[in-house]
Every structure is written in C-alpha cells, then in structure tokens.
Design a protein around this motif. Sequence first.
Motif, PDB file in Angstrom:
ATOM      1  N   SER A 194       0.850  -1.203   0.000  1.00 26.49           N
ATOM      2  CA  SER A 194       0.000   0.000   0.000  1.00 26.49           C
ATOM      3  C   SER A 194       0.879   1.244   0.000  1.00 26.49           C
ATOM      4  O   SER A 194       2.070   1.187   0.330  1.00 26.49           O
ATOM      5  N   GLN A 195       0.292   2.373  -0.360  1.00 25.46           N
ATOM      6  CA  GLN A 195       1.063   3.624  -0.329  1.00 25.46           C
ATOM      7  C   GLN A 195       1.543   3.944   1.093  1.00 25.46           C
ATOM      8  O   GLN A 195       2.623   4.517   1.271  1.00 25.46           O
ATOM      9  N   PHE A 196       0.769   3.531   2.099  1.00 23.10           N
ATOM     10  CA  PHE A 196       1.143   3.822   3.480  1.00 23.10           C
ATOM     11  C   PHE A 196       2.325   2.950   3.914  1.00 23.10           C
ATOM     12  O   PHE A 196       3.254   3.424   4.574  1.00 23.10           O
ATOM     13  N   GLY A 197       2.285   1.682   3.517  1.00 25.44           N
ATOM     14  CA  GLY A 197       3.413   0.804   3.783  1.00 25.44           C
ATOM     15  C   GLY A 197       4.663   1.274   3.067  1.00 25.44           C
ATOM     16  O   GLY A 197       5.773   1.235   3.618  1.00 25.44           O
ATOM     17  N   GLN A 198       4.491   1.768   1.842  1.00 26.02           N
ATOM     18  CA  GLN A 198       5.646   2.232   1.061  1.00 26.02           C
ATOM     19  C   GLN A 198       6.241   3.510   1.662  1.00 26.02           C
ATOM     20  O   GLN A 198       7.470   3.680   1.681  1.00 26.02           O
ATOM     21  N   HIS A 199       5.380   4.387   2.167  1.00 27.37           N
ATOM     22  CA  HIS A 199       5.888   5.609   2.801  1.00 27.37           C
ATOM     23  C   HIS A 199       6.755   5.263   4.015  1.00 27.37           C
ATOM     24  O   HIS A 199       7.845   5.825   4.196  1.00 27.37           O
ATOM     25  N   LEU A 200       6.277   4.322   4.819  1.00 28.21           N
ATOM     26  CA  LEU A 200       7.066   3.905   5.989  1.00 28.21           C
ATOM     27  C   LEU A 200       8.372   3.251   5.566  1.00 28.21           C
ATOM     28  O   LEU A 200       9.428   3.516   6.148  1.00 28.21           O
ATOM     29  N   ARG A 201       8.324   2.381   4.560  1.00 26.59           N
ATOM     30  CA  ARG A 201       9.557   1.764   4.060  1.00 26.59           C
ATOM     31  C   ARG A 201      10.556   2.836   3.618  1.00 26.59           C
ATOM     32  O   ARG A 201      11.758   2.744   3.881  1.00 26.59           O
ATOM     33  N   ALA A 202      10.038   3.871   2.920  1.00 24.65           N
ATOM     34  CA  ALA A 202      10.925   4.916   2.392  1.00 24.65           C
ATOM     35  C   ALA A 202      11.556   5.730   3.514  1.00 24.65           C
ATOM     36  O   ALA A 202      12.776   5.947   3.521  1.00 24.65           O
ATOM     37  N   ILE A 203      10.748   6.180   4.491  1.00 25.01           N
ATOM     38  CA  ILE A 203      11.316   7.046   5.539  1.00 25.01           C
ATOM     39  C   ILE A 203      12.179   6.252   6.523  1.00 25.01           C
ATOM     40  O   ILE A 203      13.072   6.820   7.153  1.00 25.01           O
ATOM     41  N   PHE A 204      11.936   4.934   6.644  1.00 27.48           N
ATOM     42  CA  PHE A 204      12.786   4.098   7.499  1.00 27.48           C
ATOM     43  C   PHE A 204      13.995   3.550   6.739  1.00 27.48           C
ATOM     44  O   PHE A 204      14.775   2.768   7.279  1.00 27.48           O
ATOM     45  N   ASN A 205      14.135   3.962   5.458  1.00 26.32           N
ATOM     46  CA  ASN A 205      15.251   3.554   4.608  1.00 26.32           C
ATOM     47  C   ASN A 205      15.327   2.040   4.451  1.00 26.32           C
ATOM     48  O   ASN A 205      16.402   1.436   4.473  1.00 26.32           O
ATOM     49  N   LEU A 206      14.155   1.430   4.270  1.00 29.28           N
ATOM     50  CA  LEU A 206      14.049  -0.012   4.048  1.00 29.28           C
ATOM     51  C   LEU A 206      13.927  -0.289   2.548  1.00 29.28           C
ATOM     52  O   LEU A 206      13.652   0.622   1.761  1.00 29.28           O
ATOM     53  N   PRO A 207      14.093  -1.552   2.145  1.00 26.44           N
ATOM     54  CA  PRO A 207      13.825  -1.884   0.737  1.00 26.44           C
ATOM     55  C   PRO A 207      12.376  -1.521   0.383  1.00 26.44           C
ATOM     56  O   PRO A 207      11.463  -1.761   1.182  1.00 26.44           O
ATOM     57  N   LEU A 208      12.185  -0.926  -0.779  1.00 23.86           N
ATOM     58  CA  LEU A 208      10.833  -0.544  -1.194  1.00 23.86           C
ATOM     59  C   LEU A 208      10.057  -1.779  -1.629  1.00 23.86           C
ATOM     60  O   LEU A 208      10.625  -2.752  -2.134  1.00 23.86           O
ATOM     61  N   GLY A 209       8.745  -1.740  -1.399  1.00 23.11           N
ATOM     62  CA  GLY A 209       7.906  -2.906  -1.656  1.00 23.11           C
ATOM     63  C   GLY A 209       7.446  -3.023  -3.100  1.00 23.11           C
ATOM     64  O   GLY A 209       7.586  -2.094  -3.905  1.00 23.11           O
ATOM     65  N   ASN A 210       6.877  -4.171  -3.411  1.00 20.17           N
ATOM     66  CA  ASN A 210       6.323  -4.455  -4.738  1.00 20.17           C
ATOM     67  C   ASN A 210       5.045  -3.626  -4.934  1.00 20.17           C
ATOM     68  O   ASN A 210       4.090  -3.756  -4.175  1.00 20.17           O
TER      69      ASN A 210
END
Length: 380
Positions: free
Chosen positions: A284-300
């Motif tokens: 989801s866009q919300f999961g992706q935002h968290l991945r981005a700000i936590f500097n994690l691998p971006l999701g599918n």
Amino acid sequence: MAKDFYGDLRLGILGGGQLGRMLIQEAINYNVNIHVLDPDPNAPCKKLCNQFEVGSLSDYDTVYNFGKDLDMITIEIEKVNVDALEALEEEGVIVYPQSRVIRLIQDKGLQKQFFKQNDIPTSAFQFVSNREGLGNCHIQLPYIQKMRKDGYDGKGVKKISTAADFEHAFDEPSIVEELVNFEKEIAVIVARNDRGEMSTFPMVEMEFNPQANLVEFLIAPSTYSFDIQSKAESIAKKIANDLQIVGLLAVEMFLTADGDILVNELAPRPHNSGHQTIEGNYTSQFGQHLRAIFNLPLGNTESRSNAIMINLLGEDGYEGLARYEGLEEALAMDGVYVHLYGKKYTKPFRKMGHVTIVNPDRSLAIENARKIQSLIKVIA
C-alpha cells in the motif's frame, strides 16, 4: 538510524486526519511508537496513536516542542511550520519529507518555478500579487487562478472566464495558469528512500466532483498505452530525484488529447490518489511511505486486481453528526472494502471515508463502483 524502526523508534506525525489514521494502521505492524499533533481534539488519529497532542501545526513553538524529543517526524498535511522543522533537523531530528521540500511545495508558485527550472512539462503560468494584476496577464482568458499558499482539496482554485470574474477572484498572491484542454487527469505516486532507491505505483485515472473539485472516482491500474504510462512514471521519478525527497511524492498530471503530459501539482505524502493501493496492490502507499522514511527496501507496487476508489463526501445540504446510509447493502456486494475516517461531524463535500471495489473484471469493477456511489450517502 540508531534506533530500530520496529521497536523503540518514536515517530511524530504532523496532522491527525485520515491520512495519518491509515498510516498508523500500517505502522502498527512495525510496532512503531506514534505521536500525533493536530488542532482538532476529535481528530481521526486520536484513539489510535501512543500519544496525541492538541495544538496548532502552524505555530513554531508548538511544532518545535512536539518534535524535540522524537526521533523522526513525517507529515500528512503540508500546512505546517517549516521553520520549526528546520530547527529540529539542525538538532538531529530526522524530518521526512525534508523541511526544504515541504517549504517548496507549500507555495504553488515555487512549485511552478521548480518545474520550469528542471524542464518538467507544465502549463504556461504567470504570477499576480492581487486581483488587480489579473487585468495585465499575458495568459489568455479563460484561465485558472490558484492561490500560491493554503489551497487544498479544491479550495484556492478558481476558473476566470471573463473580465467580469475579476471582481470575485482571489485578492492575494496567486498563479494564473493556462487552461489545459485535457483528456484525463492522471496521477503517479513515487517513493524514494535515503539510499536513492525509487519505485512508482502504476498510473491511475481520476474523475473529479465538479462542485467540490475533489477526486470522486479513481480507476487503477490505467488502461492507457504503455508509452503514456511509462512517460508519466518517468516524469514522477525525475521530480522525486530532482527534489532528492525521502518518502512518498504524489504527482498529479494532465493528459492532453495529443498525448502530452503536463504536471499540475505535487503532494509530498500519502495521497488521495493512492488509497486503492491498500486492497489493490501488493504494497500500500502507506506501507511504502514507511519503508521509504525508514530507509528499508521498497515494496512491490504491482496491482493485484482492478481497483476502483470512491471518496465518501458529505452530502450537500447536511451538516452535523454523521450518519451513513446504504453501508449494509454495499457490503453485501463482493469485493467491497469500506474505510470510514472516524470524523464525528459531516458537512457538504467533507471527506468522510472511501470505498475500494476490487474485481478481476475491470468493467464489472466500474459497474459495481457506480452502484456504490449511488448507494452510500453521508448525511446528518
């Protein structure tokens, strides 16, 4: 980052509305400690976060004091005190999107200058300082007038058709934009983490409520040609890269009948054009935002199904304690997902929730969405 994103990290969200609410719903999966600041004591986030504070988002001291003991701050609305965020950044608090990005996007005039300086396609424009300046524009009537600051959800935008409309125009610093004869309004959401990795969600097509100028109906994924979708996604990635943003960036665009794409506006956060990703995409866009700000691998970001999103807007003529008609009948249909935002009071065209309709058959998904649109009414 010294602290683990899944344990003791304290994340502050400026804004406690529906975007913050849906971000918290995702952040719960990571066990993040969430603090929220919002001026509304009954904001949708109030009961979902670890700590809720009532206060002004535009007041320097309030924002600074809210953020000084946090590890990271993000936003769900751009109208925040950027000076306070800059001070917090200098003291080691991580702010994503960065304060300089928020400052640029707060001012639609600076956005337009950024587009021009970075060769990003956009409509012709001119600045005016008040309504008197409208008479000296080199942009031909009819045109669009936009307030440079504080416009949102369709507010702060007017169509000026003739000189007679000058009297009712905005009397503050504005942009005059060429009226674009577009075929479709489209959007691409792009995510970028601190490593510079980027990923886009598939392009979506939008329909707007003509009265409120709000997204009312959204279709994902788009059925436009690969070339058009690829072009839109490339533009979104270029903007994210030019800004060096960390987090999500929603890029709203016009697609003309000639196949040209012109960038309209940016939002540096989760956006109305990405709500369908909760059920419609692998991430989801919300999961992706968290991945981005936590500097994690971006999701599918691939679509799992055709997904149609409808905004539930307060019905015209109703104001007061919200009541929802037609929910049971809507939920009896397959592939219907209702999201109510927890807003106690409704008023005309207020965003009260959204519904996502998923179906492997695109035409059936659209047909069901039209039914839902006529079924569910938000009244008082």
